[in-house]
Design a protein around this motif. Structure first.
Motif, PDB file in Angstrom:
ATOM      1  N   ASN A 156       0.625  -1.284   0.023  1.00 52.68           N
ATOM      2  CA  ASN A 156       0.011   0.067  -0.185  1.00 52.68           C
ATOM      3  C   ASN A 156       0.945   1.258  -0.349  1.00 52.68           C
ATOM      4  OD1 ASN A 156       0.908   0.013   2.534  1.00 52.68           O
ATOM      5  ND2 ASN A 156      -0.900  -0.438   3.545  1.00 52.68           N
ATOM      6  N   THR A 157       2.072   1.270  -0.107  1.00 49.86           N
ATOM      7  CA  THR A 157       2.748   2.281  -0.616  1.00 49.86           C
ATOM      8  C   THR A 157       4.003   1.964  -1.342  1.00 49.86           C
ATOM      9  OG1 THR A 157       4.576   1.341   1.478  1.00 49.86           O
ATOM     10  CG2 THR A 157       2.849   2.798   2.188  1.00 49.86           C
ATOM     11  N   LYS A 158       4.779   2.908  -1.927  1.00 49.15           N
ATOM     12  CA  LYS A 158       5.584   2.772  -3.013  1.00 49.15           C
ATOM     13  C   LYS A 158       6.777   1.598  -2.620  1.00 49.15           C
ATOM     14  CE  LYS A 158       8.797   5.213  -5.953  1.00 49.15           C
ATOM     15  NZ  LYS A 158       9.471   6.454  -6.439  1.00 49.15           N
ATOM     16  N   ASP A 159       7.220   1.892  -1.302  1.00 49.07           N
ATOM     17  CA  ASP A 159       8.414   0.982  -0.812  1.00 49.07           C
ATOM     18  C   ASP A 159       7.800   0.048   0.329  1.00 49.07           C
ATOM     19  OD1 ASP A 159      10.310   2.193  -2.743  1.00 49.07           O
ATOM     20  OD2 ASP A 159      10.876   3.633  -0.996  1.00 49.07           O
ATOM     21  N   ALA A 160       8.162  -1.090   0.216  1.00 48.57           N
ATOM     22  CA  ALA A 160       7.929  -2.106   1.381  1.00 48.57           C
ATOM     23  C   ALA A 160       9.033  -3.100   1.742  1.00 48.57           C
ATOM     24  CB  ALA A 160       6.535  -3.073   0.972  1.00 48.57           C
ATOM     25  N   ILE A 161       8.758  -3.819   2.880  1.00 47.44           N
ATOM     26  CA  ILE A 161       9.905  -4.671   2.942  1.00 47.44           C
ATOM     27  C   ILE A 161       9.136  -6.101   3.756  1.00 47.44           C
ATOM     28  CG2 ILE A 161      11.856  -5.250   4.796  1.00 47.44           C
ATOM     29  CD1 ILE A 161      12.412  -2.446   5.183  1.00 47.44           C
ATOM     30  N   TYR A 162       9.820  -7.152   2.982  1.00 44.97           N
ATOM     31  CA  TYR A 162       9.040  -8.432   3.520  1.00 44.97           C
ATOM     32  C   TYR A 162      10.237  -9.312   3.720  1.00 44.97           C
ATOM     33  CZ  TYR A 162       5.105  -6.651   0.981  1.00 44.97           C
ATOM     34  OH  TYR A 162       3.942  -5.666   0.765  1.00 44.97           O
ATOM     35  N   SER A 163       9.692 -10.447   4.679  1.00 42.22           N
ATOM     36  CA  SER A 163      10.711 -11.535   4.860  1.00 42.22           C
ATOM     37  C   SER A 163      10.207 -12.678   4.086  1.00 42.22           C
ATOM     38  CB  SER A 163      10.444 -12.009   6.439  1.00 42.22           C
ATOM     39  OG  SER A 163      11.268 -13.429   6.700  1.00 42.22           O
ATOM     40  N   VAL A 164      10.877 -13.291   3.026  1.00 38.72           N
ATOM     41  CA  VAL A 164      10.405 -14.221   1.819  1.00 38.72           C
ATOM     42  C   VAL A 164      11.449 -15.509   1.790  1.00 38.72           C
ATOM     43  CG1 VAL A 164       9.147 -12.489   0.928  1.00 38.72           C
ATOM     44  CG2 VAL A 164      11.705 -12.758   0.167  1.00 38.72           C
ATOM     45  N   THR A 165      11.024 -16.227   1.156  1.00 34.42           N
ATOM     46  CA  THR A 165      12.034 -17.342   0.673  1.00 34.42           C
ATOM     47  C   THR A 165      12.067 -17.043  -0.873  1.00 34.42           C
ATOM     48  OG1 THR A 165      10.254 -18.924   0.734  1.00 34.42           O
ATOM     49  CG2 THR A 165      11.815 -19.049   2.441  1.00 34.42           C
ATOM     50  N   LEU A 166      13.145 -17.549  -1.505  1.00 33.13           N
ATOM     51  CA  LEU A 166      13.038 -17.342  -3.202  1.00 33.13           C
ATOM     52  C   LEU A 166      13.264 -18.441  -3.417  1.00 33.13           C
ATOM     53  CD1 LEU A 166      15.772 -14.322  -2.944  1.00 33.13           C
ATOM     54  CD2 LEU A 166      13.129 -14.073  -3.071  1.00 33.13           C
ATOM     55  N   PRO A 167      12.765 -18.598  -4.763  1.00 34.14           N
ATOM     56  CA  PRO A 167      12.860 -19.785  -5.785  1.00 34.14           C
ATOM     57  C   PRO A 167      14.280 -19.753  -6.199  1.00 34.14           C
ATOM     58  CG  PRO A 167      11.713 -18.131  -7.219  1.00 34.14           C
ATOM     59  CD  PRO A 167      11.775 -17.423  -5.475  1.00 34.14           C
ATOM     60  N   ASN A 168      14.536 -20.709  -6.827  1.00 32.43           N
ATOM     61  CA  ASN A 168      15.884 -21.296  -7.513  1.00 32.43           C
ATOM     62  C   ASN A 168      17.302 -20.834  -6.649  1.00 32.43           C
ATOM     63  OD1 ASN A 168      14.841 -22.193  -9.951  1.00 32.43           O
ATOM     64  ND2 ASN A 168      14.192 -20.100 -10.246  1.00 32.43           N
ATOM     65  N   VAL A 169      17.093 -20.845  -5.241  1.00 33.30           N
ATOM     66  CA  VAL A 169      18.049 -20.674  -4.372  1.00 33.30           C
ATOM     67  C   VAL A 169      18.474 -21.729  -3.502  1.00 33.30           C
ATOM     68  CG1 VAL A 169      18.804 -19.067  -2.485  1.00 33.30           C
ATOM     69  CG2 VAL A 169      17.619 -17.946  -4.483  1.00 33.30           C
ATOM     70  N   LYS A 170      19.892 -22.205  -3.761  1.00 29.45           N
ATOM     71  CA  LYS A 170      20.080 -23.301  -2.840  1.00 29.45           C
ATOM     72  C   LYS A 170      19.974 -23.245  -1.458  1.00 29.45           C
ATOM     73  CE  LYS A 170      23.699 -24.858  -6.216  1.00 29.45           C
ATOM     74  NZ  LYS A 170      25.069 -25.123  -6.477  1.00 29.45           N
ATOM     75  N   GLU A 171      20.263 -22.232  -0.569  1.00 36.94           N
ATOM     76  CA  GLU A 171      19.956 -22.084   0.498  1.00 36.94           C
ATOM     77  C   GLU A 171      18.655 -21.764   0.905  1.00 36.94           C
ATOM     78  OE1 GLU A 171      22.393 -19.086   2.523  1.00 36.94           O
ATOM     79  OE2 GLU A 171      24.262 -19.805   1.378  1.00 36.94           O
ATOM     80  N   THR A 172      18.189 -22.602   1.998  1.00 37.41           N
ATOM     81  CA  THR A 172      16.670 -22.458   2.459  1.00 37.41           C
ATOM     82  C   THR A 172      16.550 -21.280   3.444  1.00 37.41           C
ATOM     83  OG1 THR A 172      17.143 -23.871   4.399  1.00 37.41           O
ATOM     84  CG2 THR A 172      16.053 -24.955   2.203  1.00 37.41           C
ATOM     85  N   GLN A 173      17.479 -20.375   3.591  1.00 36.97           N
ATOM     86  CA  GLN A 173      17.442 -19.339   4.413  1.00 36.97           C
ATOM     87  C   GLN A 173      16.474 -18.164   3.983  1.00 36.97           C
ATOM     88  OE1 GLN A 173      19.548 -18.842   7.238  1.00 36.97           O
ATOM     89  NE2 GLN A 173      18.589 -17.086   7.846  1.00 36.97           N
ATOM     90  N   ASN A 174      15.959 -17.459   4.863  1.00 39.90           N
ATOM     91  CA  ASN A 174      15.106 -16.574   4.733  1.00 39.90           C
ATOM     92  C   ASN A 174      15.957 -15.209   4.221  1.00 39.90           C
ATOM     93  OD1 ASN A 174      12.721 -17.806   5.523  1.00 39.90           O
ATOM     94  ND2 ASN A 174      12.360 -16.742   7.218  1.00 39.90           N
ATOM     95  N   TYR A 175      15.113 -14.486   3.279  1.00 40.88           N
ATOM     96  CA  TYR A 175      15.717 -13.256   2.876  1.00 40.88           C
ATOM     97  C   TYR A 175      14.702 -12.222   3.246  1.00 40.88           C
ATOM     98  CZ  TYR A 175      19.020 -15.782  -0.232  1.00 40.88           C
ATOM     99  OH  TYR A 175      20.216 -16.536  -0.675  1.00 40.88           O
ATOM    100  N   ILE A 176      15.315 -10.931   3.221  1.00 37.59           N
ATOM    101  CA  ILE A 176      14.734  -9.564   3.510  1.00 37.59           C
ATOM    102  C   ILE A 176      14.622  -9.003   2.082  1.00 37.59           C
ATOM    103  CG2 ILE A 176      14.710  -7.614   4.762  1.00 37.59           C
ATOM    104  CD1 ILE A 176      16.002  -8.771   7.020  1.00 37.59           C
TER     105      ILE A 176
END
Length: 745
Positions: A156-176
């Motif tokens: 709901n704003t131009k900029d935002a921050i999320y905690s996500v997991t990414l596809p096609n990444v070997k590590e299962t670590q969360n990303y910001i």
């Protein structure tokens, strides 16, 4: 001569021994008391030391958590700067072929990585308007459909921050993920508008922020969302809380110091740092919390208490050693002082006793004054409820004295009788209130006719209407069941209180409407709605919420002439609720008020059988021994009973009644009506002696108490003495006939 001397010396020795024993006991008690006091002081001191240590530790831990938060905020600020660079690079290219995307994004990745240390692990993403993503990282380039569409719908704003997991990444670590919306329609990928750009950083990059020395690698960091869900964690020691919702796991933990977990969560929502010590799975932990600036996330740092307690234990050990030495010295000093003070103990004891006696006398005088004031206030406050039927009696009496019409005079006398009965009932209620806790009144059910009671209540207040030119209208609407079971006394009190107020607060030439309606019924119970509406002075809206509070009166200069206790409506509401109903009020200032009472009653389905029973009440030729020391009461009762055909023999006291019954032959008297309080011999003693006589009818003859003693304990005393029934004065002839027929039928 030697024996008396020896006896005297032995007595003196014993006295000295007793004194030594006494002083020894007192010294021992003094030592024990000193130990007790020192123990209490030690406990209090230890508690204060613990609290002081907690405050110091809390301050340090919150400071560490805040610094960790500042470092995270600094890193996120750097990433936003990189995203600014990425946006600049994106806007330089208006349309990009898909087959050139890998080369183009690798170039952007290199330019962005220059701006931030350790940024080679950052992942860059570009999204088009059809949710196609283009991703480049140190592992390579990827292109596909983005499945986590929630981050776009929640944006709901131009900029935002999320905690996500990414596809096609070997590590299962969360990303910001730092996400930015691009609103330029000219920036496209083979004609598809570029919708968003993003830089994702591995949460392991925050490891440096969470590395804190000094806790023996036993501290734990958690990053949580507002609802307590764990986004990611960093643990230097063994695994701690291995659940998804950390707040929920800690909710039932015992708090030792500081805020509870629930209070800490609320403080964090208000951006307030906090610290607490608690027990989790049998172990003690400190937790400090802080809110991050870049997102509504929380940082929680946990440290085992045992890691922080080493300095405290050493300090406490030293403190206890010092305290023990001081305690020994204090005990010695205290015992010495106690021995000195014991020499004047007798004088102090006498002075204390005198002081205590004076205080008790002062307290007794104070209680007596309070009781007297309470009695005065109570009698004054109840005057309103008592004056209403008295006014009715006086008004009807004045009308009857002016009338020459016998029928009109008889009508006035009947209304006076109704008001008198209500006044007597009300006085009994006031006397009972001294035995009722907090206004709790016992509700009793008896036969009643709701229409007759309403007519009687209207007639009671009607005596106040002379020269007032007030019009009172009683309307009975849709009443199918008029014969009911209920508490007629308290129902009358309810209606007379409301009607009395209507008359009191309605100016001359006004109108009062009383409406009775049966609104609902079944085979057992009926519900009635009674309305009392007037054209009186009304009440202000702000006073309506207080009208049912005890001693409440509207503070208005227009009502200064209307005096009362302010208890009427409070009593009315309590009685209505005790009878299972409720009361409502509507009022318009200077226009009038309407009170609506809703009450349930049991339907009297045996009314016809009672009518038949009433017709059978006949005491013709019944021989009654009537006993009373009051000449007027005796004359009235004798006249009423003889008018019903009974034969009456009178006695002036219990002794005379006993002698008459004993002298006459068996079966002479069918009933004895006995007063209780009489000279020579009271009614209770006379009854006990009659029951002990050798005559056969002595144990069988009905003895009815007719007395002014109306309390329940008085009734029980009558029954215990051997009487069969208890009637409270004043009584009407119908009640007497009903009771007599009960025993002779």
């Amino acid at each position: 001569m030697m024996k008396p001397k020896r006896s005297y010396l032995n007595k003196e020795i014993l006295q000295q021994h007793d004194k030594r024993t006494y002083h020894g006991v007192m010294a021992m008690l003094s030592v024990l008391f000193a130990i007790f006091i020192i123990s209490i002081l030690t406990i209090v001191y230890t508690k204060q030391i613990k609290e002081q240590f907690f405050q110091e530790r809390s301050k340090n831990l919150i400071n560490i958590s805040s610094k960790v938060g500042d470092m995270m905020n600094s890193m996120i600020t750097d990433v936003w700067s990189c995203l600014d660079t990425m946006e600049y690079q994106v806007r330089k290219k208006k349309d990009i072929p898909v087959d050139k995307m890998e080369e183009w994004m690798n170039g952007i990745h290199e330019s962005v990585c220059i701006k931030r240390e350790n940024s080679d692990r950052d992942i860059l993403l570009v999204f088009d308007e059809y949710n196609q993503y283009y991703m480049v990282s140190e592992e390579g380039y990827y292109h596909g459909n983005w499945s986590n569409l929630a981050i776009f719908t929640e944006l709901n704003t131009k900029d935002a921050i999320y905690s996500v997991t990414l596809p096609n990444v070997k590590e299962t670590q969360n990303y910001i993920m730092l996400l930015r919306e691009i609103d330029d329609r000219n920036l496209t990928i083979e004609g598809n508008k570029i919708k968003y750009i993003s830089i994702c950083i591995n949460t392991n990059d925050f490891k440096e922020c969470f590395t804190v020395d000094g806790f023996e690698k036993q501290n734990f960091f958690y990053i949580l969302s507002t609802d307590g869900h764990r986004l990611f964690r960093y643990e230097q020691g063994d695994s701690f809380i291995d659940v998804f919702n950390v707040f929920k796991a800690l909710e039932n933990c015992e708090t030792i110091h500081g805020s509870t977990i629930v209070e800490m969560r609320d403080n964090l929502k208000n951006k307030k740092n906090d610290c607490s010590e608690f027990i989790y799975e049998g172990k003690k932990y400190y937790v400090s919390s802080t809110a991050v600036e870049f997102k509504d996330w929380f940082i929680l740092m946990f440290v085992p208490t045992k890691i922080l307690a080493s300095n405290y234990d050493s300090f406490l050990k030293t403190t206890f050693t010092f305290a023990t030495l001081v305690a020994v010295l204090l005990i010695v000093l205290f015992v010495s002082l106690s021995m000195i003070l014991l020499l004047s103990a007798t004088d102090r004891k006498l002075m204390q006793q005198q002081k205590s006696a004076n205080e008790k006398l002062a307290e007794a005088a104070k209680l007596a004054n309070v009781a007297n004031e309470a009695k005065t206030e109570f009698l004054s406050n109840m005057s309103h409820d008592i004056r209403t039927p008295i006014n009715g009696i006086m008004g009807m009496t004045a009308i009857a004295l002016k009338e020459d019409n016998p029928q009109k005079t008889m009508d006035c006398l009947k209304k006076i009788q109704g008001a008198s009965n209500h006044l007597m009932s009300l006085i009994n209620d006031i006397l009972d209130m001294s035995r009722i806790e907090r206004g709790k009144i016992e509700i009793t059910n008896s036969n009643l006719n709701i229409i007759h009671i309403m007519e009687e209540c209207v007639s009671i207040v009607y005596g106040q209407l002379e020269d007032r030119n007030l019009e009172v209208n009683l309307n009975v609407e849709e009443v199918i069941h008029s014969e009911l079971f209920g508490d007629d006394l308290h129902f009358k009190q309810i209606m007379i209180n409301i009607l009395g107020n209507a008359v009191k607060f309605t100016p001359d030439h006004g109108k009062i409407w009383v409406r009775v309606k049966e609104i609902e019924y079944d085979s057992i119970k009926s519900h009635f709605q009674i309305e009392v509406e007037d054209t009186g002075i009304g009440m202000k809206e702000e006073y309506l919420k207080d009208i049912f509070k005890p001693f409440s009166q509207e503070a208005s200069t227009s009502r200064t002439k209307y005096q009362g206790t302010g208890l009427g409506m409070a009593i009315t509401k309590n009685i209505v609720e005790l009878m299972g109903g409720n009361i409502e009020v509507e009022s318009v200032y200077h226009k009038g008020s309407k009170f609506t009472v809703f009450l349930p009653f049991m339907i009297n389905s045996r009314f016809e059988s009672r009518i038949a029973e009433k017709k059978e009440k006949n005491i013709s030729d019944i021989h009654i021994l009537l006993v009373d020391d009051n000449e007027l009461n005796l004359e009235v009762a004798k006249e009423l009973l003889e008018a019903e055909g009974a034969r009456i023999t009178t006695a002036w006291n219990g002794k005379e009644a006993l002698d008459l019954f004993e002298k006459e032959k068996e079966g002479t008297f069918d009933v004895i009506i006995m007063d209780i309080m009489m000279p020579v011999m009271d009614g209770l003693e006379a009854t006990r002696r009659i029951r002990k006589l050798a005559k056969k009818d002595a144990a069988l003859v009905p003895i009815i108490a007719m007395t002014a003693n109306a309390f329940r304990e008085d009734i029980q005393k009558s029954l215990d003495a051997g009487m069969n029934e208890h009637i409270s004065k004043p009584v009407d002839i119908e009640t007497i006939l009903m009771v007599i027929n009960k025993f002779i039928s």
